[in-house]
Scaffold this motif. Structure first.
Motif, PDB file in Angstrom:
ATOM      1  N   GLN A 105       0.725  -1.078  -0.054  1.00 33.00           N
ATOM      2  CA  GLN A 105       0.038  -0.008   0.075  1.00 33.00           C
ATOM      3  C   GLN A 105       0.941   1.386  -0.113  1.00 33.00           C
ATOM      4  O   GLN A 105       0.554   2.218  -1.064  1.00 33.00           O
ATOM      5  CB  GLN A 105      -1.104   0.083   1.152  1.00 33.00           C
ATOM      6  N   ILE A 106       1.980   1.216   0.768  1.00 33.32           N
ATOM      7  CA  ILE A 106       2.897   2.373   0.989  1.00 33.32           C
ATOM      8  C   ILE A 106       3.708   2.820  -0.370  1.00 33.32           C
ATOM      9  O   ILE A 106       3.849   3.672  -0.805  1.00 33.32           O
ATOM     10  CB  ILE A 106       3.701   2.426   2.156  1.00 33.32           C
ATOM     11  N   ALA A 107       4.057   1.345  -1.090  1.00 37.25           N
ATOM     12  CA  ALA A 107       4.916   1.450  -2.166  1.00 37.25           C
ATOM     13  C   ALA A 107       3.766   2.372  -3.215  1.00 37.25           C
ATOM     14  O   ALA A 107       4.323   3.150  -3.967  1.00 37.25           O
ATOM     15  CB  ALA A 107       5.303   0.058  -2.613  1.00 37.25           C
ATOM     16  N   LYS A 108       2.615   1.887  -3.045  1.00 36.62           N
ATOM     17  CA  LYS A 108       1.605   2.305  -4.095  1.00 36.62           C
ATOM     18  C   LYS A 108       1.676   4.141  -3.882  1.00 36.62           C
ATOM     19  O   LYS A 108       1.685   4.928  -4.848  1.00 36.62           O
ATOM     20  CB  LYS A 108       0.379   1.744  -4.247  1.00 36.62           C
ATOM     21  N   GLU A 109       1.529   4.242  -2.838  1.00 38.91           N
ATOM     22  CA  GLU A 109       1.276   5.670  -2.326  1.00 38.91           C
ATOM     23  C   GLU A 109       2.569   6.408  -2.753  1.00 38.91           C
ATOM     24  O   GLU A 109       2.613   7.733  -3.216  1.00 38.91           O
ATOM     25  CB  GLU A 109       0.910   5.963  -0.748  1.00 38.91           C
ATOM     26  N   GLN A 110       3.843   6.163  -2.205  1.00 39.56           N
ATOM     27  CA  GLN A 110       4.879   6.632  -2.501  1.00 39.56           C
ATOM     28  C   GLN A 110       5.523   6.503  -4.119  1.00 39.56           C
ATOM     29  O   GLN A 110       6.537   6.979  -4.523  1.00 39.56           O
ATOM     30  CB  GLN A 110       5.938   6.156  -1.578  1.00 39.56           C
ATOM     31  N   HIS A 111       4.684   5.804  -4.808  1.00 35.42           N
ATOM     32  CA  HIS A 111       5.089   5.637  -6.331  1.00 35.42           C
ATOM     33  C   HIS A 111       6.633   4.764  -6.223  1.00 35.42           C
ATOM     34  O   HIS A 111       7.383   5.224  -7.047  1.00 35.42           O
ATOM     35  CB  HIS A 111       5.293   6.935  -6.977  1.00 35.42           C
TER      36      HIS A 111
ATOM     37  N   GLY B  76      13.512  -0.267  -1.844  1.00 36.74           N
ATOM     38  CA  GLY B  76      13.576   1.258  -2.739  1.00 36.74           C
ATOM     39  C   GLY B  76      12.716   2.084  -1.713  1.00 36.74           C
ATOM     40  O   GLY B  76      12.425   3.451  -1.862  1.00 36.74           O
ATOM     41  N   PHE B  77      12.232   1.744  -0.242  1.00 35.29           N
ATOM     42  CA  PHE B  77      11.713   2.557   0.518  1.00 35.29           C
ATOM     43  C   PHE B  77      12.951   3.357   1.070  1.00 35.29           C
ATOM     44  O   PHE B  77      14.091   3.085   1.519  1.00 35.29           O
ATOM     45  CB  PHE B  77      11.094   1.717   1.804  1.00 35.29           C
ATOM     46  N   ASP B  78      12.587   4.699   1.703  1.00 35.41           N
ATOM     47  CA  ASP B  78      13.436   5.645   2.131  1.00 35.41           C
ATOM     48  C   ASP B  78      13.036   5.540   3.879  1.00 35.41           C
ATOM     49  O   ASP B  78      12.152   4.769   4.042  1.00 35.41           O
ATOM     50  CB  ASP B  78      13.703   7.058   1.753  1.00 35.41           C
TER      51      ASP B  78
ATOM     52  N   ILE C 230      -7.085  12.164  -0.033  1.00 36.10           N
ATOM     53  CA  ILE C 230      -6.554  13.123   0.702  1.00 36.10           C
ATOM     54  C   ILE C 230      -5.124  13.085   0.681  1.00 36.10           C
ATOM     55  O   ILE C 230      -4.123  13.969   0.673  1.00 36.10           O
ATOM     56  CB  ILE C 230      -6.967  12.943   2.275  1.00 36.10           C
ATOM     57  N   LEU C 231      -4.346  11.702   0.765  1.00 34.47           N
ATOM     58  CA  LEU C 231      -3.043  11.580   0.513  1.00 34.47           C
ATOM     59  C   LEU C 231      -2.260  12.227  -0.785  1.00 34.47           C
ATOM     60  O   LEU C 231      -1.356  12.591  -0.710  1.00 34.47           O
ATOM     61  CB  LEU C 231      -2.887  10.057   0.866  1.00 34.47           C
ATOM     62  N   ASP C 232      -3.232  12.008  -1.862  1.00 36.51           N
ATOM     63  CA  ASP C 232      -2.973  12.170  -3.171  1.00 36.51           C
ATOM     64  C   ASP C 232      -2.607  13.785  -3.300  1.00 36.51           C
ATOM     65  O   ASP C 232      -1.585  14.175  -3.653  1.00 36.51           O
ATOM     66  CB  ASP C 232      -3.644  11.734  -4.013  1.00 36.51           C
ATOM     67  N   GLN C 233      -3.755  14.505  -2.604  1.00 39.80           N
ATOM     68  CA  GLN C 233      -3.695  15.739  -2.649  1.00 39.80           C
ATOM     69  C   GLN C 233      -2.549  16.480  -1.783  1.00 39.80           C
ATOM     70  O   GLN C 233      -2.100  17.559  -2.275  1.00 39.80           O
ATOM     71  CB  GLN C 233      -5.132  16.152  -2.017  1.00 39.80           C
TER      72      GLN C 233
END
Lengths: 81, 460
Positions: free
Chosen positions: A13-19, A35-37, B424-427
């Motif tokens: 999920q975090i990988a997706k959010e952080q691209h 690849g996570f910082d 919200i996170l994307d924004q």
């Protein structure tokens, strides 16, 4: 849901959010290679604490931060109930 | 050369305007005949030249006592309702208090204050008093832990912005505010009501919001002010629908675009404006173009208010600022050039300045300084968000991370919550540096608001 699948799902999920494009998450993959910082790991630990109620890296004063994905998952699996 | 004429509040209350009232949830007092009545049992003359502590349990008697005392007492210290009693002795010593106006005289019997005057309703008839002097108005700062600072004002400084705007057009306004009038933001509204020839409807901390709004409507409130937190609560309550004030004003916290747009949508026929003021810096300016922040052209000397930005914070010099902190160990209120440092951090983007937060409210995220207000403004832009609060949370990895508590609009479909969280996170990622993006978003039912109407930031 097993602890392992919760951890893996949170990482994805975090990988997706952080691209971040994750390599296949094998146990011997080093955390560096995900690849996570440090910010992404901080988010991961905070979310897992909310979901599982534990933060294995703050509980144990001498805990070394794990170096592989397998070590990371085990840190959550080995928390005494 | 004759001495300069001194105007006190009573000199703004002529008998020519009929139907003026000051009211709360229980009583209505006519302002038209107020000068020949007393809330002090006719003992005003005993308070002449005294340093008076005004400590009452309600705003209505406080407001009438202010009208009586201004121009008679040497000083009057206004006690807000949430004042910690443990701080009273220090404040009495620092302000040199030698008289108290109270509605609980028994509690003052054993204290060192020699003169105790009881304020009571109903009002009694009394001969009108004449203005003797320019009374010093003492107010307390809000939001600090420990003993609040005492800030000294004159009526002239307190009313500078009101006088500069000139008389209101059209019918006499009926003012209301969610603030308490014993704090700077509320006192400004009380003074506006007195000087404008209008009426005022006071708030009541024990009244439900829906009942308060019903009372505002019944009394024909045309002008109303509050903090963005007050307004967000009103927008969330669903009570706004029955209410149509002509002028809606925000002050005391950063008015972000979301709350301005929300008010414009809820009150399509009202003017919505936000004002910048603080207990120390006085009223700086009002912004009426519907946009957050303020035009960069406001810096410099404008309508007698000089503003500049030094080290990121807004500095103000004008005749409306307080003149001093009062007390034995009081710090200087202005710098050597007479500028008050507001402690409000602003950022220039294009031709506009935006408020990003308080200097004292910075949270530390992995060694980087972050203003929670900047994160909240980004979150609040989501159409389903009503209110949010960002704060730091300890992290074993980076030392600290940002987490946010968010209130969603009433009736938000629970099935959409995960989707909203992702939006919200994307924004936030599109608008904020990565360390400012919340690591965790928690949806909550309510957020604490302080008695001064500001979002509680106990851990900031």
């Amino acid at each position: 849901m097993s602890v392992r699948s919760k951890v893996i799902e949170a990482i994805q999920q975090i990988a997706k959010e952080q691209h971040v494009t994750l390599p296949p998450l094998s146990d011997d993959l080093s955390l560096h290679e995900t690849g996570f910082d440090s910010l992404a790991f901080a988010i991961l630990v905070a979310r897992l604490e909310d979901e599982t109620g534990v933060d294995p890296f703050t509980i144990a004063e001498d805990a070394a931060f794990p170096s592989t994905v397998g070590d990371f998952v085990r840190a959550y699996e080995n928390v005494p109930a | 050369m004759s001495p300069r004429e001194i105007f006190a509040l009573r000199d703004h209350l002529g008998a020519e305007l009929k139907g003026r009232t000051l009211s709360d949830a229980h009583d209505v007092v006519s302002l038209t005949g107020i000068l020949s009545q007393t809330v002090l049992g006719g003992r005003l003359h005993e308070l002449s030249g005294r340093a008076v502590l005004l400590k009452l349990s309600d705003q209505l008697r406080s407001g009438i006592a202010m009208i009586e005392l201004d121009g008679i007492a040497r000083r009057m210290l206004l006690c807000p309702p949430d004042l910690n009693p443990a701080h009273l002795d220090a404040l009495i010593a620092d302000a040199g208090i030698d008289a108290v106006v109270t509605d609980a005289p028994a509690s003052w019997a054993e204290t060192g204050v020699s003169l105790v005057v009881t304020a009571q309703l109903p009002l009694q008839a009394a001969a009108p008093a004449k203005t003797e002097r320019a009374t010093e108005w003492l107010m307390l700062t809000s939001g600090t832990s420990g003993v609040p600072k005492i800030v000294g004002h004159t009526l002239e400084a307190l009313t500078g912005a009101i006088v500069a705007e000139g008389p209101a057009q059209g019918p006499a306004p009926v003012w209301a505010t969610f603030y308490d009038i014993r704090r700077y933001g509320g006192l400004q509204i009380f003074l506006r009501a007195i000087l404008s020839g209008g009426s005022m409807v006071l708030s009541d901390p024990h009244e439900a919001l829906a009942d308060h709004v019903a009372r505002l409507k019944a009394r024909g409130v045309s002008h109303i002010s509050g903090t963005p937190s007050h307004w967000r609560k009103l927008l969330m309550s669903g009570s706004a629908a029955q209410f149509a004030p002509g002028y809606v004003r925000l002050s005391g916290e950063i008015a972000d675009q979301a709350v301005l747009d929300g008010l414009k949508a809820a009150f399509p026929n009202s003017s919505v404006g936000h004002a910048y003021a603080s207990t120390e810096a006085g009223v700086g300016f009002a912004v009426n173009d519907g946009l957050e922040g303020f035009p960069a052209s406001y810096l410099g000397d404008r309508n007698g208010v000089e503003m500049k930005v030094v080290d990121g914070s807004l500095r103000i010099r004008s005749t409306r600022t307080a003149h001093a902190y009062i007390g034995r160990n009081a710090a200087a209120l202005t710098d050597g050039d007479g500028f008050v440092d507001s402690g409000d951090i602003v950022e220039l983007r294009g031709d506009r300045y935006y408020f990003v937060g308080r200097r004292g409210g910075i949270i530390n995220i992995g060694g980087l300084k972050v203003h929670p207000e900047e994160i909240e403004a980004a979150i609040n832009r989501h159409p389903d968000v009503r209110m949010s609060r960002a704060k730091s949370r300890r992290s074993p990895i980076t030392g600290g991370i940002v987490v946010a508590d968010v209130i969603l609009a009433d009736g938000t479909d629970q099935a959409r919550v995960k989707e909203i969280r992702d939006q919200i996170l994307d924004q936030c990622r599109a608008q904020l540096a990565s360390h400012k993006v919340p690591a965790v978003i928690r949806f909550v039912e309510a957020l604490d608001v302080t008695p001064a109407g500001k979002l509680a930031r106990t851990d900031a």
